[in-house]
Design a protein around this motif. Sequence first.
Motif, short mmCIF file in Angstrom:
data_model
loop_
_atom_site.label_atom_id
_atom_site.label_comp_id
_atom_site.label_asym_id
_atom_site.label_seq_id
_atom_site.Cartn_x
_atom_site.Cartn_y
_atom_site.Cartn_z
N LYS A 7 52.82 40.51 29.00
CA LYS A 7 52.81 40.50 27.54
C LYS A 7 53.57 41.73 27.07
O LYS A 7 54.03 42.52 27.89
N GLU A 10 51.56 46.42 22.55
CA GLU A 10 51.39 46.25 21.10
C GLU A 10 51.38 47.61 20.37
O GLU A 10 50.61 48.49 20.72
N TYR A 11 52.28 47.74 19.41
CA TYR A 11 52.25 48.89 18.51
C TYR A 11 52.82 48.47 17.17
O TYR A 11 53.65 47.56 17.09
N SER A 12 52.36 49.12 16.12
CA SER A 12 52.67 48.68 14.77
C SER A 12 53.83 49.47 14.14
O SER A 12 54.18 50.55 14.60
N GLU A 37 60.79 46.35 22.95
CA GLU A 37 59.77 45.48 23.52
C GLU A 37 59.50 45.92 24.96
O GLU A 37 60.36 45.79 25.83
N GLU A 151 47.33 49.60 27.86
CA GLU A 151 47.92 49.84 26.53
C GLU A 151 47.29 51.05 25.82
O GLU A 151 47.10 51.03 24.61
#
Length: 206
Positions: A7, A10-12, A37, A151
């Motif tokens: 996957k 994930e970071y904003s 990514e 993560e």
Amino acid sequence: MGAVKTKLFEYSQDEMDYLKTLDPQLGGMITRIGRIERVIIPDLFAALIHAIVGQLISVKAAETVWDRMQNRFEEISAYNLAQQTADDIQACGLTMRKANYIHAISSTIAEGDFLLEELRDLPDREVIQKLTKLEGVGQWTAEMLLINCLERKDVVSWGDIAIRRGMMKLYGLDTITKQQFEMYRQRYSPLGSIASIYLWHISFVD
């Protein structure tokens, strides 16, 4: 054939924007590059073996070995690798030393003597302390697991040559001391892992 599932880390956008305010030079790079990514492996065992494979070899070489392992063994699980011999594992292109480590770790986990899943609930420091008790797992390998599986958001690894090279390129340094590295690492906190993702990119781009 069961390829290991992956996957994206994930970071904003908010986290990217905040990191830009912490370090103007890194911020300029983030603006210029945009979102990166970063592919990670959510499965703890597969991620651990992937990190061991990657010790002290190039990213390209590591991916070649990793592809061979997935093709040869199909399922990268503790039980499955424990059933193989060290010679079987070594035949994928690993050193015998690494093959022995992987076989021993697989057996330890398959027999229930090391509970990998418990790491998910532990703070970073304790994850590193537990993992480095396994022979063949050092600080760098544990830190790669923190980023590339769990993560965790604030990891910048001194042991990663590409991270150090990325810092040197970013700040125009010929060399970097541990003290300088620590200064930058603290500056990026609490979003060091996102900084690491950009430093890796900077390291490999001319």
